[in-house]
Design an enzyme around this catalytic site. Sequence first.
Site, PDB file in Angstrom:
ATOM      1  N   ILE A   1       0.853  -1.194   0.000  1.00 37.43           N
ATOM      2  CA  ILE A   1       0.000   0.000   0.000  1.00 37.43           C
ATOM      3  C   ILE A   1       0.889   1.244   0.000  1.00 37.43           C
ATOM      4  O   ILE A   1       0.510   2.280  -0.549  1.00 37.43           O
ATOM      5  CB  ILE A   1      -0.926  -0.010   1.242  1.00 37.43           C
ATOM      6  CG1 ILE A   1      -1.722  -1.311   1.326  1.00 37.43           C
ATOM      7  CG2 ILE A   1      -1.836   1.209   1.245  1.00 37.43           C
ATOM      8  CD1 ILE A   1      -2.595  -1.610   0.149  1.00 37.43           C
TER       9      ILE A   1
ATOM     10  N   CYS B   1       7.722  -1.881   8.396  1.00 34.15           N
ATOM     11  CA  CYS B   1       6.946  -2.014   7.176  1.00 34.15           C
ATOM     12  C   CYS B   1       7.888  -2.210   6.001  1.00 34.15           C
ATOM     13  O   CYS B   1       8.753  -1.371   5.734  1.00 34.15           O
ATOM     14  CB  CYS B   1       6.095  -0.793   6.952  1.00 34.15           C
ATOM     15  SG  CYS B   1       5.211  -0.914   5.422  1.00 34.15           S
TER      16      CYS B   1
ATOM     17  N   THR C   1      -5.687  -9.273   8.093  1.00 33.80           N
ATOM     18  CA  THR C   1      -6.148  -9.677   6.768  1.00 33.80           C
ATOM     19  C   THR C   1      -7.549 -10.300   6.785  1.00 33.80           C
ATOM     20  O   THR C   1      -8.328 -10.097   5.854  1.00 33.80           O
ATOM     21  CB  THR C   1      -5.132 -10.669   6.173  1.00 33.80           C
ATOM     22  OG1 THR C   1      -3.866 -10.011   6.132  1.00 33.80           O
ATOM     23  CG2 THR C   1      -5.520 -11.082   4.772  1.00 33.80           C
TER      24      THR C   1
ATOM     25  N   ASN D   1       4.782  -7.945  12.189  1.00 32.08           N
ATOM     26  CA  ASN D   1       4.421  -7.292  10.938  1.00 32.08           C
ATOM     27  C   ASN D   1       4.510  -8.320   9.803  1.00 32.08           C
ATOM     28  O   ASN D   1       4.680  -9.514  10.059  1.00 32.08           O
ATOM     29  CB  ASN D   1       5.351  -6.112  10.686  1.00 32.08           C
ATOM     30  CG  ASN D   1       4.635  -4.967   9.976  1.00 32.08           C
ATOM     31  OD1 ASN D   1       3.995  -5.186   8.949  1.00 32.08           O
ATOM     32  ND2 ASN D   1       4.732  -3.766  10.505  1.00 32.08           N
ATOM     33  N   THR D   2       4.435  -7.876   8.572  1.00 30.79           N
ATOM     34  CA  THR D   2       4.403  -8.806   7.429  1.00 30.79           C
ATOM     35  C   THR D   2       5.796  -9.324   7.057  1.00 30.79           C
ATOM     36  O   THR D   2       6.808  -8.694   7.337  1.00 30.79           O
ATOM     37  CB  THR D   2       3.812  -8.110   6.188  1.00 30.79           C
ATOM     38  OG1 THR D   2       4.515  -6.881   5.983  1.00 30.79           O
ATOM     39  CG2 THR D   2       2.342  -7.799   6.384  1.00 30.79           C
TER      40      THR D   2
END
Lengths: 305, 305, 263, 263
Positions: free
Chosen positions: A71, A130, A266, A192-193
Site C-alpha cells: 500500500i 513495514c 487480513t 508485521n508482514t
Amino acid sequence: MSDLRTTVGPLTFKNPILTASGCCGYGLELKEFFPLDRLGALVVKGLSLKPRDGNPPPRICETPAGMLNSIGLQNIGIEAFVNEVLPILEADGIPVVANLFGEEEEAYVALARRCEAARGICAVELNLSCPNVKKGGIHFGTVPEAIKALTAKVRQVYTHSLWVKLSPNVSTVVPLAVAAQQAGADALTCINTLKGMAIDPLTWKAKLHTTYGGLSGPAIKPVALRFVHETARAVDIPIVGCGGAATALDIVEFLLAGARAVQVGTLLFQNPALPVELEEGLRAYLDERGIPSLDAIIGKVKTHA
Amino acid sequence: MSDLRTTVGPLTFKNPILTASGCCGYGLELKEFFPLDRLGALVVKGLSLKPRDGNPPPRICETPAGMLNSIGLQNIGIEAFVNEVLPILEADGIPVVANLFGEEEEAYVALARRCEAARGICAVELNLSCPNVKKGGIHFGTVPEAIKALTAKVRQVYTHSLWVKLSPNVSTVVPLAVAAQQAGADALTCINTLKGMAIDPLTWKAKLHTTYGGLSGPAIKPVALRFVHETARAVDIPIVGCGGAATALDIVEFLLAGARAVQVGTLLFQNPALPVELEEGLRAYLDERGIPSLDAIIGKVKTHA
Amino acid sequence: MMPQMKKILKGNLLRRTGLGGGYHLLEFTAPGLAGEAGPGQFVMVRAGSTHHPLLSRPFSILWAEGDTLHLLVKAVGEGTRLLTTMGEGEATLVLGPLGAEFPLADGAVLVAGGYGMAPLYFYARRHRCPASLHLFYGARTAQHLLLLDRWRALLPEAHLHFVTEDGSLGEKGLVTAPLERFLKANPAAAGPVLACGPTPMMKASAAIARAADRPCYVSMDEPMACGFGICLGCVVPATAGGYVCSCTKGPVFDAAAIRWEAL
Amino acid sequence: MMPQMKKILKGNLLRRTGLGGGYHLLEFTAPGLAGEAGPGQFVMVRAGSTHHPLLSRPFSILWAEGDTLHLLVKAVGEGTRLLTTMGEGEATLVLGPLGAEFPLADGAVLVAGGYGMAPLYFYARRHRCPASLHLFYGARTAQHLLLLDRWRALLPEAHLHFVTEDGSLGEKGLVTAPLERFLKANPAAAGPVLACGPTPMMKASAAIARAADRPCYVSMDEPMACGFGICLGCVVPATAGGYVCSCTKGPVFDAAAIRWEAL
Ligand SMILES: Cc1cc2nc3c(=O)[nH]c(=O)nc-3n(C[C@H](O)[C@H](O)[C@H](O)COP(=O)(O)OP(=O)(O)OC[C@H]3O[C@@H](n4cnc5c(N)ncnc54)[C@H](O)[C@@H]3O)c2cc1C
Ligand SMILES: Cc1cc2nc3c(=O)[nH]c(=O)nc-3n(C[C@H](O)[C@H](O)[C@H](O)COP(=O)(O)OP(=O)(O)OC[C@H]3O[C@@H](n4cnc5c(N)ncnc54)[C@H](O)[C@@H]3O)c2cc1C
Ligand SMILES: Cc1cc2nc3c(=O)[nH]c(=O)nc-3n(C[C@H](O)[C@H](O)[C@H](O)COP(=O)(O)O)c2cc1C
Ligand SMILES: Cc1cc2nc3c(=O)[nH]c(=O)nc-3n(C[C@H](O)[C@H](O)[C@H](O)COP(=O)(O)O)c2cc1C
Ligand code: FES
Ligand code: FES
C-alpha cells in the site's frame, strides 16, 4: 460467565480482540458492520506527519492462504486523524491505538508528541518494520541499537503506553525485543508482514508495482506464533500477537503462546464482522471449559521437552 | 518442441525440476511412482557423518497451505548412503545431489571429501540453515563470515559442483549470498524452511515435540520467490529455487524470478508423481508460446519501476 | 448475537446455469441485500470455505429482485472455479451491496465487454425507458455474447450493436469502432457513455466519448481485497492527484476523474 | 503420458452414506487399487482441491472388492469435513494400497475403537473362517457403534462384545475390561490380539495381551504427511532403538516392536 478482560501493561481491554494496523482503516468503515465497542481496541492505519498518497497500483495480490500488499502507507496524516477522525472514535468509547511511522527518528518523536497531546489515544504503536516503503523504517527494525535509540527518544515525549511492533524479517528476534524493553517500551507487537513477492506467470509481470510486498494472512500464522513465544520468554513486558488469526481457536493459540491480546488483520477483509464472531467464539471456548479468565490460558502452552 | 534443458554452473540437467532435500528420501520410494530419470536431478535427504535417529514424534503438523516439520535430520549416514543407495541411483542414471549437514566445519569437510571420492554424485548442497536441530548449522547460515569460512573449507576438498542452501530466517540475504559466492560456491539454493510453531488449542500442547519447526509448502512461496529474485540480482552464480512449488505455473514463476532450476519438496507428499506432471506442464507452457528454451524465461520478470 | 448493521449474508445458491464459454449464471437468496442494490454496484462473494482462496471476490450485480441476487460469473481462476462448481443449496458469505452506481440517464450508450455486460444489463432493467438506450457489446466469439434474448426483450433490435473479434456474430473487430461511428453519427444526442469491460476498452471508450463531447462513466476492474474501503488495495490514479479507492468511490467513476495515462 | 508404477488414482466418489455420529461411508471407484488391498492397509486421500488443506489424509481400507474401495470416515477436522461433503461423482486423488497388513490367523481377537473398526472389518471379511474370530468393539455411545448388522452377519452373536462408555449398548465402560476377562477365561487359546483404535486403548490392549501371553498387533494412528516413506514424519519409537515409519513398516506393528513408554 468467563471474564474476557485482558491487560496490556497499564491498559485494560474488555477483550483481547484488537484490529491490526492497516487492516481496519480508521474504524469508520468497520462501524457499519458492527459496533466498534465490541473490540478490545482499534489499532488504526499507520500515520505519518504529512498525508501520503501511497504506492501506484497494483498494490495487492492473493497468495496461498495469504496475500501480499504494498500500500505504501497511504494515510491522511496525523493532523487530519486527530482533528477529524479521533472525535468520532472517542464518541464510540473505543480504545484507540495510533500506529506511527516515519523516515527518521525526529518524525516518530513529533508524531508521538502529537498523540500525547491528543485526547482519546490510549497507546501508540511504532511501526519499525513495514517492508513496503523504501525508507519506511526497515532499518530501525533489524538493528537492536536502532530500536533502542528510537524507542528511548519516543519514550521521552510520550507518557502513555508505548508499543513497538517487530518485524519477522530478522535472524533473531530476542536482542531486538530486549532492546525495545530496555528503552522503555510497554509492550511488543509480533509480527508485521514477511517480505515476499509474486509474479504473474502469464504476463511475466511482478504482481505488485513495488515488486516486493508484505505477506500476511493464515500462511504466516506459524511464524507469528513462533515470534510471540520467543519474545514472551525473553522479555517481561506484554506481547500483542498478530499474524493470520482467523478463528476463535487461533486466538486461543496466540494466547497459549504468550500473547495478552491478538490483532486481527487480513481476515477482516474477508469478514468485517469477524471480531464479534471471535469474541463470541472465545467466550464459548472458555465457558465450555469453565476457564474463569484469560490469565489461565496466556502463556500456558505445554511443550514436550 | 521446446528444449527443457537447463544448466546450473557446469552441470546440465535434462529439465529444471529437481526434488528438495528431505522430501524425497533417497529416491527409492519415489522410484515406485515414476521413473526417476524423468527428474532433472534428485537432491537426497540431508546426510551426516554418522546415522541419526532424529527427533521424537510428533514431528509434523499441517498449517494453512503449508506444514511444519522437525524431523531432526534423521538419516542413514554418509557411508550407508554411498555404499548401499548410491549404486542403485547410479544404475538409474539420475544426477544425484548430496545434501550435507554437520555440527562443525570439520564434519562438512569430511562429508564433502567422502562425496568427492564417491561415484555418482554430481553436486553437494550444504544445508546451513536447518532450524530443526539445535546445533544443526543455524549459526553457519546467518553470519556472512561463517558462511564464507565454511564454504571456503569445503571448496578446498571438493572439486565438483558446490551448492550452498540459504535460510530465509535472516534480515538481509544479499551479504550471505555474496559471501558464499566469494568463497567459491557454484550455486545457491533459496530457500530452506521458515522457523515456525503451532499449538493444539484443544490440548494446549505444542504440535511439535521440539516446539519450533520448519515451515514449508505453498504458504512460503512468496518468501522463496523474493529470496530467489534478491539473490539472483546480487550474485553471478546460478540460483536454484525452492519453496512451495506446486504447479507448472509455479515453476515458471521461479524461473522468471531468476532460478535456473526448481526443487519441489512438500508437494511430493501430496502427489509423488508430481515431477512428471510439472515437466509435462512446463513443456506445454513453452510449446504453446513458442518459447524455444528456458533461457528465454529465466530472470525475465518484468518489474514496474 | 451478531449485530448486522451493513449487509453480510449467508447467500444460498438457488440455481446455477452454465451459459457456455466459461460463463455461469448464479442465483443466490440474499434477503434484504438484493432489494437495496442499484446498477453498477457489486457484491463480495466468498469462494470455498478454507484458508485458500482467502479473499472474497467482487462481482457486479446482474440483476436483483426481491430476495434474489443474480450474478454472471466467468470462471478464470481458482475462486471462480470453486464458485461455479458450488452445489445448489450451498451457502456462502455475500457482502453488499457495495460501491457507486451508474447515473440513470435517458439515451445512455452502454458499452460492454465480457462480464462487464452484467451491471449494464441491471442498468437497462432498472431504466424507466430502456428503449432509449443503445448497447455496444463485444466479445471474442458469438459464444461469448450472453443473454442476447434478454437484451432483445429490453432494447429495440436497432439499438443492439454486437461485435465479435472473429466476426461470428455482428460486426467483426472491437466494440470501440462502431461506438465511435455511432457517436459521430449522432452529434446532437447527449446521453452519457457507460462502459464496463477490460481496462483498455474502457480507456478507449472514454477517449471516444470525450472526443464526441459526451459524459462518460466507467466501472473499473481492480483487484480488491476487502471491497468496502479498509485495505486501500483497489486504488486507481486520480486526476485530482493521488489515488482513489475503486470499491468505495467507484467502481463506477466519471472517466474524467481517472488519470488514465498512469494506469 | 504419466507412467503409473504404483497406484495413484483419480478415485471417483460413487456413494456417500451418513451413518450418524459424524461417520460416513464413502465408496470410491478405484480400479486396480481395490483388488490389491489387504486388511490393515490404508490409502491416502486428497481432501479438497486447493492449497488448503494441503496434505492427503490416511484412511484404513474398510472393504475393497473389484473396482470399489470402501472407507469409513469420521468428520473431525477440515479435511474430513471436505471429504464427507464431497458430491457423488466428484473425483479426488487416492494413493495406495499402502502399508503392512494384519497377519491372518484363526481365533484372532479383534479390538476396535471408533474408526479403528475399519481395518478389522476388512480382516473379518477376508478371513477364511470369520466364525473363529472374536470382536471387542467400544465406542462412546450406541450411536457410535457402526455397521453392527454387517458384523452380525460375519461373526456368531456370542463372539461380538460391544462396549459403550455410557452403557447405551452392551457393557458399560472401556473395551479393555471385557478383553482382559476374556483372555483370562481362555488361557489355552492362542489367537493373536489385533487392535486398532485410540493409542491409549492399543497400549492397554498390548499390555493385556502380553500378560495373557498372546501375540498382539496394533495399527498405529500417527499423523502422516506422505504415507509412503519419504517424509519421516510418522515415526513411532522402536524397541530396537530409534524410530520406525508407521506408514511403511506399519501401520500394523507387532506390539512388542514399539517402545510404548516413549509414546
Ligand atoms: C467491481 C468488479 C466487478 C466485477 N464483476 C464481475 C462479474 O460480474 N463477473 C465476473 O465473472 N467477474 C467479475 N469481476 C472480476 C472477478 O472479480 C475476477 O474474475 C475474480 O476475482 C477472479 O477470481 P479467481 O480466483 O477466479 O481468479 P484469480 O486466481 O484470482 O485470478 C485469475 C486471473 O485473473 C486475473 N484477475 C483476477 N482478478 C482480476 C481483476 N479484478 N481484474 C483483472 N484481472 C483479474 C489474475 O491476475 C489472474 O491472471 C469483477 C471485478 C470487479 C473489481
Ligand atoms: C493409518 C491410519 C488409518 C486411519 N484410518 C481412518 C479411518 O479409517 N477412518 C477415519 O475416519 N480416520 C482414520 N484415520 C484418521 C484420519 O486420518 C484423521 O482423522 C484425519 O487425517 C483428520 O483430518 P482432518 O483434516 O479432518 O483433521 P485435522 O484438522 O487434521 O485434525 C483434527 C483433529 O484431529 C487430530 N488428528 C489429526 N490426525 C490425527 C491422527 N492421525 N491421529 C490422532 N489425531 C489426529 C488433530 O490434532 C486435530 O485435533 C486414520 C489415520 C491413520 C494414520
Ligand atoms: C493491506 C495491509 C496494510 C497494512 N498496513 C500496516 C500499517 O500501516 N502499519 C503496520 O504497522 N502494519 C500494517 N500492516 C500489517 C498488519 O498490521 C499485520 O501486522 C499483518 O498483516 C499480519 O497480520 P494479519 O495476518 O492478521 O493480517 C498491513 C497489512 C495489510 C495486509
Ligand atoms: C519433512 C521435511 C524434511 C526436510 N529435510 C531437509 C533436509 O534434510 N535438508 C535440507 O536442506 N532441507 C530439508 N527440508 C527443506 C526442504 O528441502 C525445502 O527447502 C523446504 O521444504 C521448502 O520447499 P517446499 O516448500 O517445496 O517443501 C525438509 C523439508 C521437509 C518438509
Ligand atoms: S478493496 Fe479494500 S479498499 Fe477497496
Ligand atoms: S507418512 Fe511420510 S514417511 Fe510415513
